[in-house]
Design a protein around this motif. Sequence first.
Motif: not given
Length: 163
Positions: A7-13
């Motif tokens: 979920l954090t990775q998706q936030h950065r994307e």
Amino acid sequence: MDAIELLTQQHREVEELFEKFEKAGEGKEELLRELFVRIADNLAAHAIIEEKLFYPNVYVGPTADQLQEAVEEHLSVKRVIADLLDMEPSDAQFKAKVKVLKDLVEHHVEEEEKELFKSVKKLLTKEELSVMGEQLEVMFSELIQTEPRMQVPREIDEAAPLT
């Protein structure tokens, strides 16, 4: 990858997509439309996996209030996306609405990452987070291929249920 990492990775994307949108400049309507579509699809798919899998699995004890607020924030984001789907990048308010969308998303991300995710790490084991991460990733991969932004206008009447 565990659920919180995913979920954090998706936030950065999504943050990167908003940055590209802001840098696109004038007269780039086609690029702005393409970037908005990517932002909207990513946000829609992300919201679905959170609402269908992540939130219901962590809706206990100290996270209940945080999750009630989170689904209300998702609703606000969906309403702005729905408005933008009916607009063209050449419309006078398009960029302003995308900026509002970015602000809503930034606020939501900050609360998730600083509060909710910390609570969830205390509730679930590493194994549970890992299993859930795999489920979230599979669901997201399937959703992102279906133009999930097109579902958003049907989801703007009320916040998603948590149970």
